[in-house]
Design a protein around this motif. Structure first.
Motif, short mmCIF file in Angstrom:
data_model
loop_
_atom_site.label_atom_id
_atom_site.label_comp_id
_atom_site.label_asym_id
_atom_site.label_seq_id
_atom_site.Cartn_x
_atom_site.Cartn_y
_atom_site.Cartn_z
N ARG A 62 0.81 -1.21 0.00
CA ARG A 62 0.00 0.00 0.00
C ARG A 62 0.86 1.27 0.00
O ARG A 62 0.63 2.19 -0.80
CB ARG A 62 -0.93 -0.01 1.21
N ILE A 66 0.96 4.24 -2.88
CA ILE A 66 0.65 5.64 -2.58
C ILE A 66 1.81 6.54 -2.96
O ILE A 66 1.63 7.61 -3.56
CB ILE A 66 0.29 5.80 -1.09
N VAL A 134 -4.84 11.07 -0.91
CA VAL A 134 -4.78 9.72 -1.45
C VAL A 134 -4.95 8.69 -0.33
O VAL A 134 -5.60 7.65 -0.50
CB VAL A 134 -3.47 9.49 -2.21
N ARG A 135 -4.38 8.97 0.82
CA ARG A 135 -4.47 8.02 1.94
C ARG A 135 -5.89 7.85 2.47
O ARG A 135 -6.17 6.90 3.19
CB ARG A 135 -3.53 8.45 3.07
N VAL A 137 -8.26 6.97 0.72
CA VAL A 137 -8.80 5.83 -0.03
C VAL A 137 -8.35 4.56 0.68
O VAL A 137 -7.18 4.18 0.62
CB VAL A 137 -8.32 5.85 -1.49
N LEU A 143 -7.85 1.76 -4.25
CA LEU A 143 -6.53 2.35 -4.47
C LEU A 143 -5.97 1.89 -5.81
O LEU A 143 -5.31 2.67 -6.53
CB LEU A 143 -5.59 1.97 -3.33
N ASP A 147 -4.95 4.36 -8.80
CA ASP A 147 -3.65 4.27 -9.46
C ASP A 147 -3.82 4.15 -10.97
O ASP A 147 -3.08 4.77 -11.76
CB ASP A 147 -2.88 3.07 -8.91
#
Length: 214
Positions: A62, A66, A134-135, A137, A143, A147
């Protein structure tokens, strides 16, 4: 919500059960399987591919995923503007300035603009704000969809605006294609370029629809 094929649970390439956290997302994947003919065409199954990646890979890496997404913000598409012609400049401003305005208003993130091929170093605070967005999500599958969207568009800022509801999927794809569409209008359609754009749009829309369903 598990996806079944002929009464048997579908499995990812890694051997895990193909399950999604919402019924709407599972229905999207199931619909791709239902649309297959006698020969399965994996290239037409974008939501399935994204779900597989999310289940098999993203959960285990993860932070790396990210970090890769945030790197786009350091040289984001919307920060690099044409100096001419006026028509292209106007289209870029119309499509991209609302994205930057949103990042500033919601996240306090201010980005530096550049023209041409010159590099503009972005403030650390702006990149930190993107990472925080973004975090938010949480789902590995979501995620993976995020991406995919960033990779296809070349812009994490456009995708954040999509997630936050500032842009819908059509507007987000159009914003990512301003220069490409300008060149098409200027020089005419090229069959190979049109095919690539069509494929990219299909995958972008599938990823956006899956992300919304999650």
């Amino acid at each position: 919500f598990a996806v079944h094929l002929d009464g048997k649970r579908v499995r990812t390439p890694g051997g895990a059960g193909l399950s999604l956290p919402t019924e709407a997302a599972a229905e999207l994947v199931a619909a791709e399987w239902a649309a297959q003919g006698e020969v399965i065409d994996p290239a037409s199954m974008h939501a399935t591919r994204i779900a597989n990646v999310g289940i098999d890979r993203v959960g285990a890496v993860r932070d790396e995923v990210i970090a890769g997404i945030v790197r786009y913000a350091a040289s984001d598409l919307v920060c690099y503007r044409a100096g001419a012609p006026d028509g292209l400049v106007a289209l870029e401003n119309a499509a991209w300035t609302p994205v930057l305005d949103h990042m500033r208003a919601r996240y306090g993130a201010r980005f530096v603009l550049a023209q041409g091929i010159g590099f503009a170093e972005q403030p650390a605070a702006a990149l930190t704000a993107v990472e925080a967005a973004v975090r938010q999500v949480a789902s590995p599958i979501a995620l993976a969809a995020l991406d995919t969207l960033v990779t296809l568009s070349g812009s994490v800022l456009i995708v954040v605006a999509l997630i936050d509801g500032v842009l819908d999927a059509e507007a987000a794809f159009a914003a990512s294609s301003v220069e490409e569409d300008w060149n098409t209008r200027l020089w005419g359609e090229d069959a190979e370029a049109l095919h690539r754009r069509t494929r990219r749009r299909q995958e972008f829309m599938a990823a956006a629809t899956l992300l919304a369903a999650l």
